[in-house]
Design a protein around this motif. Structure first.
Motif, PDB file in Angstrom:
ATOM      1  N   LYS A   1      -2.466   6.034   4.485  1.00  0.00           N
ATOM      2  CA  LYS A   1      -1.990   4.655   4.641  1.00  0.00           C
ATOM      3  C   LYS A   1      -2.085   4.174   6.086  1.00  0.00           C
ATOM      4  N   SER A   2      -1.516   4.959   7.007  1.00  0.00           N
ATOM      5  CA  SER A   2      -1.509   4.546   8.421  1.00  0.00           C
ATOM      6  C   SER A   2      -2.922   4.427   8.975  1.00  0.00           C
TER       7      SER A   2
ATOM      8  N   GLY B   1      -4.287   1.191   7.609  1.00  0.00           N
ATOM      9  CA  GLY B   1      -3.655   0.033   8.248  1.00  0.00           C
ATOM     10  C   GLY B   1      -4.135  -0.153   9.680  1.00  0.00           C
TER      11      GLY B   1
ATOM     12  N   LEU C   1       0.866  -1.173   0.000  1.00  0.00           N
ATOM     13  CA  LEU C   1       0.000   0.000   0.000  1.00  0.00           C
ATOM     14  C   LEU C   1       0.904   1.224   0.000  1.00  0.00           C
TER      15      LEU C   1
ATOM     16  N   ASP D   1       3.386  -1.347   8.906  1.00  0.00           N
ATOM     17  CA  ASP D   1       3.284   0.079   8.585  1.00  0.00           C
ATOM     18  C   ASP D   1       4.680   0.692   8.590  1.00  0.00           C
TER      19      ASP D   1
ATOM     20  N   HIS E   1       6.180   4.253   1.494  1.00  0.00           N
ATOM     21  CA  HIS E   1       6.194   5.252   0.424  1.00  0.00           C
ATOM     22  C   HIS E   1       7.276   4.936  -0.609  1.00  0.00           C
TER      23      HIS E   1
ATOM     24  N   LEU F   1       2.692  -1.186   4.202  1.00  0.00           N
ATOM     25  CA  LEU F   1       2.511   0.239   3.943  1.00  0.00           C
ATOM     26  C   LEU F   1       3.880   0.872   3.771  1.00  0.00           C
TER      27      LEU F   1
ATOM     28  N   SER G   1      -1.553  10.539   2.784  1.00  0.00           N
ATOM     29  CA  SER G   1      -2.582  10.013   1.877  1.00  0.00           C
ATOM     30  C   SER G   1      -3.557   9.070   2.577  1.00  0.00           C
TER      31      SER G   1
ATOM     32  N   VAL H   1      -8.058   4.609  -2.241  1.00  0.00           N
ATOM     33  CA  VAL H   1      -7.205   3.780  -3.087  1.00  0.00           C
ATOM     34  C   VAL H   1      -7.582   4.113  -4.523  1.00  0.00           C
TER      35      VAL H   1
ATOM     36  N   MET I   1      -2.615   4.923  -2.731  1.00  0.00           N
ATOM     37  CA  MET I   1      -3.555   5.829  -2.057  1.00  0.00           C
ATOM     38  C   MET I   1      -3.281   7.269  -2.428  1.00  0.00           C
TER      39      MET I   1
END
Ligand code: ADP
Ligand code: ADP
Length: 231
Positions: A42-43, A46, A34, A164, A198, A196, A40, A218, A213
């Protein structure tokens, strides 16, 4: 049949809409990356998988199903059982997942139950020095502490591991060691992985599928080569 199904999830903090109708599916055994820029969502996504959101977060729409169970509608006992048996979490800061007052061996034994073979579980994350079990978390390097956190999260062979940014705080060589351990344990246990990050190239190298994301949704998902636009 999806192991994880996130449907039109909306999560708000006081002034921010962190998730704005996010959808995501993870199949049993699948490794999904992800990705997305900072902020965006993600956390938040998650954490929502285990209903581990900050107290100021509110779910205002949608749902999260783990093995068909609606995470946000479970009673406390059901949620505890789901977290303990079906889910594992690893975060950017391993120290945050570990108890600073307990030796590594003692905390692993707490998760594994009495009589468990702690050294075997440490060997599986390539920590075979017997001093590790006797150490306190802050006495370990970042990479070692993260491998302990991975051993803890994978101790019960969960169906899904949410990782994450597990390597964001580590330097690049240690990063690969941690990822090798995560992926080999997940493969051995048949655990699905939601990673997760970047770091799109890193994710593309290792995952079956990538979800991107943007702005709390998404916006794209598919096999790495499709998402990267390669033939
Ligand atoms: P990412 O993990 O992709 O960086 P996050 O889920 O952390 O994204 O953040 C999504 C949005 O929610 C961002 O705008 C962020 O500032 C906001 N946010 C995250 N956590 C909190 C929080 N505890 N309180 C208020 N806003 C938050
Ligand atoms: P990441 O992008 O890796 O999730 P962040 O630096 O965005 O890391 O967030 C770190 C912590 O700060 C998280 O617990 C998150 O919930 C919280 N946080 C993020 N954005 C905000 C915000 N705008 N207000 C309050 N807390 C936030």
């Amino acid at each position: 049949m999806s192991l994880l199904s996130v449907r039109n999830l909306v999560i708000d903090y006081a002034e921010t809409r962190a998730l704005d109708g996010a959808d995501l599916d993870v199949a049993p055994g699948e490794k999904v990356g992800l990705v997305g820029e900072s902020g965006s969502g993600k956390s938040t996504l998650g954490s929502a998988v285990g209903r581990l959101l900050p107290r100021t977060a509110r779910r205002t729409g949608g749902e999260v199903l783990v093995a068909g169970e609606p995470v946000f509608d479970l009673p406390p006992a059901g949620l505890r059982r789901l977290r303990r048996r079906q889910l594992g979490f690893v975060f950017q800061d391993p120290i945050g997942s570990l108890d600073p007052t307990m030796r590594v061996g003692a905390q692993l034994r707490l998760v594994l139950g009495r009589g468990a073979d702690v050294s075997m579980h440490l060997e599986r994350v390539r920590l075979d020095d017997p001093r590790v079990a006797r150490a306190y978390p802050h006495q370990l390097s970042g990479g070692m502490a993260q491998r302990v956190a991975v051993a803890m999260a994978m101790a019960t062979s969960p169906e899904l591991l949410v990782a994450d940014e597990p390597t964001a705080a580590l330097d690049s060589q240690v990063r690969e060691e941690v990822l090798n351990v995560v992926f080999s344990l997940a493969a051995d246990a048949g655990t699905s992985l939601l990673w997760l990050s970047h770091d799109l190239p890193a994710v593309a190298r290792r995952c079956d599928r990538i979800a991107v994301m943007y702005g709390g949704r998404v916006v794209e998902h598919g096999p790495a080569r499709e998402v990267l636009g390669k033939p």
